[in-house]
Scaffold this motif. Structure first.
Motif, PDB file in Angstrom:
ATOM      1  N   VAL A  65       0.854  -1.177   0.000  1.00  0.00           N
ATOM      2  CA  VAL A  65       0.000   0.000   0.000  1.00  0.00           C
ATOM      3  C   VAL A  65       0.892   1.228   0.000  1.00  0.00           C
ATOM      4  CG1 VAL A  65      -0.176   0.046   2.520  1.00  0.00           C
ATOM      5  CG2 VAL A  65      -1.952   1.105   1.151  1.00  0.00           C
ATOM      6  N   GLY A  66       0.421   2.292  -0.612  1.00  0.00           N
ATOM      7  CA  GLY A  66       1.161   3.538  -0.594  1.00  0.00           C
ATOM      8  C   GLY A  66       1.127   4.156   0.791  1.00  0.00           C
ATOM      9  N   GLU A  67       2.194   4.847   1.143  1.00  0.00           N
ATOM     10  CA  GLU A  67       2.294   5.442   2.475  1.00  0.00           C
ATOM     11  C   GLU A  67       1.191   6.470   2.733  1.00  0.00           C
ATOM     12  OE1 GLU A  67       5.700   7.383   5.366  1.00  0.00           O
ATOM     13  OE2 GLU A  67       6.227   6.743   3.343  1.00  0.00           O
ATOM     14  N   ALA A  68       0.875   7.291   1.732  1.00  0.00           N
ATOM     15  CA  ALA A  68      -0.167   8.312   1.905  1.00  0.00           C
ATOM     16  C   ALA A  68      -1.535   7.669   2.100  1.00  0.00           C
ATOM     17  CB  ALA A  68      -0.183   9.266   0.716  1.00  0.00           C
ATOM     18  N   THR A  69      -1.820   6.622   1.341  1.00  0.00           N
ATOM     19  CA  THR A  69      -3.099   5.917   1.474  1.00  0.00           C
ATOM     20  C   THR A  69      -3.214   5.277   2.849  1.00  0.00           C
ATOM     21  OG1 THR A  69      -3.199   5.498  -0.898  1.00  0.00           O
ATOM     22  CG2 THR A  69      -4.533   4.073   0.516  1.00  0.00           C
ATOM     23  N   LEU A  70      -2.155   4.629   3.280  1.00  0.00           N
ATOM     24  CA  LEU A  70      -2.160   3.986   4.588  1.00  0.00           C
ATOM     25  C   LEU A  70      -2.349   5.016   5.700  1.00  0.00           C
ATOM     26  CD1 LEU A  70      -1.811   1.586   6.474  1.00  0.00           C
ATOM     27  CD2 LEU A  70       0.640   1.968   6.355  1.00  0.00           C
ATOM     28  N   ALA A  71      -1.623   6.120   5.621  1.00  0.00           N
ATOM     29  CA  ALA A  71      -1.739   7.158   6.652  1.00  0.00           C
ATOM     30  C   ALA A  71      -3.162   7.704   6.710  1.00  0.00           C
ATOM     31  CB  ALA A  71      -0.742   8.278   6.377  1.00  0.00           C
ATOM     32  N   ARG A  72      -3.762   7.932   5.555  1.00  0.00           N
ATOM     33  CA  ARG A  72      -5.126   8.452   5.513  1.00  0.00           C
ATOM     34  C   ARG A  72      -6.104   7.450   6.125  1.00  0.00           C
ATOM     35  NH1 ARG A  72      -6.387   8.229   0.222  1.00  0.00           N
ATOM     36  NH2 ARG A  72      -7.468   6.305   0.653  1.00  0.00           N
ATOM     37  N   ASP A  73      -5.979   6.190   5.733  1.00  0.00           N
ATOM     38  CA  ASP A  73      -6.894   5.162   6.242  1.00  0.00           C
ATOM     39  C   ASP A  73      -6.743   4.982   7.758  1.00  0.00           C
ATOM     40  OD1 ASP A  73      -7.746   4.829   3.650  1.00  0.00           O
ATOM     41  OD2 ASP A  73      -6.753   2.894   3.354  1.00  0.00           O
ATOM     42  N   LEU A  74      -5.521   4.976   8.245  1.00  0.00           N
ATOM     43  CA  LEU A  74      -5.282   4.832   9.675  1.00  0.00           C
ATOM     44  C   LEU A  74      -5.836   6.034  10.437  1.00  0.00           C
ATOM     45  CD1 LEU A  74      -4.082   3.362  12.109  1.00  0.00           C
ATOM     46  CD2 LEU A  74      -1.877   4.433  11.540  1.00  0.00           C
ATOM     47  N   ASP A  75      -5.575   7.226   9.927  1.00  0.00           N
ATOM     48  CA  ASP A  75      -6.095   8.435  10.581  1.00  0.00           C
ATOM     49  C   ASP A  75      -7.614   8.436  10.616  1.00  0.00           C
ATOM     50  OD1 ASP A  75      -3.595   9.443  11.204  1.00  0.00           O
ATOM     51  OD2 ASP A  75      -3.511  10.779   9.468  1.00  0.00           O
ATOM     52  N   GLU A  76      -8.244   8.014   9.516  1.00  0.00           N
ATOM     53  CA  GLU A  76      -9.713   7.956   9.483  1.00  0.00           C
ATOM     54  C   GLU A  76     -10.241   6.967  10.516  1.00  0.00           C
ATOM     55  OE1 GLU A  76     -10.969   7.143   5.482  1.00  0.00           O
ATOM     56  OE2 GLU A  76     -10.358   9.125   4.764  1.00  0.00           O
ATOM     57  N   LEU A  77      -9.607   5.806  10.622  1.00  0.00           N
ATOM     58  CA  LEU A  77     -10.049   4.817  11.603  1.00  0.00           C
ATOM     59  C   LEU A  77      -9.874   5.356  13.022  1.00  0.00           C
ATOM     60  CD1 LEU A  77     -11.109   2.009  12.364  1.00  0.00           C
ATOM     61  CD2 LEU A  77      -8.724   1.240  12.381  1.00  0.00           C
ATOM     62  N   VAL A  78      -8.722   5.918  13.315  1.00  0.00           N
ATOM     63  CA  VAL A  78      -8.477   6.447  14.660  1.00  0.00           C
ATOM     64  C   VAL A  78      -9.484   7.549  14.989  1.00  0.00           C
ATOM     65  CG1 VAL A  78      -6.823   7.756  16.066  1.00  0.00           C
ATOM     66  CG2 VAL A  78      -6.053   5.759  14.755  1.00  0.00           C
ATOM     67  N   ASP A  79      -9.748   8.419  14.032  1.00  0.00           N
ATOM     68  CA  ASP A  79     -10.715   9.495  14.261  1.00  0.00           C
ATOM     69  C   ASP A  79     -12.115   8.937  14.531  1.00  0.00           C
ATOM     70  OD1 ASP A  79      -8.684  11.353  13.931  1.00  0.00           O
ATOM     71  OD2 ASP A  79      -9.250  11.866  11.874  1.00  0.00           O
ATOM     72  N   ARG A  80     -12.524   7.909  13.791  1.00  0.00           N
ATOM     73  CA  ARG A  80     -13.850   7.308  14.007  1.00  0.00           C
ATOM     74  C   ARG A  80     -13.926   6.604  15.359  1.00  0.00           C
ATOM     75  NH1 ARG A  80     -14.990   3.940   8.714  1.00  0.00           N
ATOM     76  NH2 ARG A  80     -12.761   3.883   8.827  1.00  0.00           N
ATOM     77  N   LEU A  81     -12.852   5.894  15.711  1.00  0.00           N
ATOM     78  CA  LEU A  81     -12.820   5.223  17.008  1.00  0.00           C
ATOM     79  C   LEU A  81     -12.896   6.245  18.142  1.00  0.00           C
ATOM     80  CD1 LEU A  81     -10.009   2.596  16.296  1.00  0.00           C
ATOM     81  CD2 LEU A  81     -12.458   2.114  16.523  1.00  0.00           C
ATOM     82  N   ALA A  82     -12.177   7.343  17.988  1.00  0.00           N
ATOM     83  CA  ALA A  82     -12.202   8.394  19.012  1.00  0.00           C
ATOM     84  C   ALA A  82     -13.583   9.038  19.102  1.00  0.00           C
ATOM     85  CB  ALA A  82     -11.134   9.441  18.709  1.00  0.00           C
ATOM     86  N   ALA A  83     -14.216   9.274  17.962  1.00  0.00           N
ATOM     87  CA  ALA A  83     -15.556   9.887  17.954  1.00  0.00           C
ATOM     88  C   ALA A  83     -16.569   9.002  18.667  1.00  0.00           C
ATOM     89  CB  ALA A  83     -15.999  10.165  16.517  1.00  0.00           C
ATOM     90  N   GLU A  84     -16.373   7.704  18.619  1.00  0.00           N
ATOM     91  CA  GLU A  84     -17.284   6.760  19.288  1.00  0.00           C
ATOM     92  C   GLU A  84     -16.882   6.506  20.743  1.00  0.00           C
ATOM     93  OE1 GLU A  84     -20.073   5.742  18.206  1.00  0.00           O
ATOM     94  OE2 GLU A  84     -19.929   6.224  16.079  1.00  0.00           O
ATOM     95  N   GLY A  85     -15.773   7.089  21.182  1.00  0.00           N
ATOM     96  CA  GLY A  85     -15.321   6.904  22.555  1.00  0.00           C
ATOM     97  C   GLY A  85     -14.605   5.593  22.809  1.00  0.00           C
TER      98      GLY A  85
END
Length: 100
Positions: A65-85
């Motif tokens: 996977v490309g580094e930018a794609t991976l970083a974006r996907d990981l950040d999106e997951l972390v943000d969603r997990l944080a939003a759900e507490g």
């Protein structure tokens, strides 16, 4: 790519892996969440390292996977997990002074 963030999993979340995917139960809200195989791997590495930078390094070695794609996907997951507490997120502390 975003910088390193420290991620702490909530002690009020129960994690179970079933057939390569994860089911998360938030004991406070009694809500279930599911993660696909890649999300499950991200979750387990976050639990192990607590660092988004460390997770990115490990996943780049494991996945094609490309580094930018991976970083974006990981950040999106972390943000969603944080939003759900399900996790708490903080910026990583700056590196200490170099040893003389």
């Amino acid at each position: 790519m975003s910088g390193d963030r420290r991620v702490a999993l909530s002690p009020r979340v129960v994690f179970r892996e079933v057939a390569g995917e994860a089911v998360l139960l938030d004991l406070d809200s009694q809500r279930y969440f599911s993660l696909d195989g890649t999300g499950t791997r991200m979750w387990t590495l976050l639990a192990e390292t607590g660092s988004t930078a460390a997770v990115r390094r490990r996943l780049l070695a494991e996945y094609e996977v490309g580094e930018a794609t991976l970083a974006r996907d990981l950040d999106e997951l972390v943000d969603r997990l944080a939003a759900e507490g399900l996790v708490t997120v903080a910026p990583a502390p700056p590196p200490g002074p170099a040893a003389a």
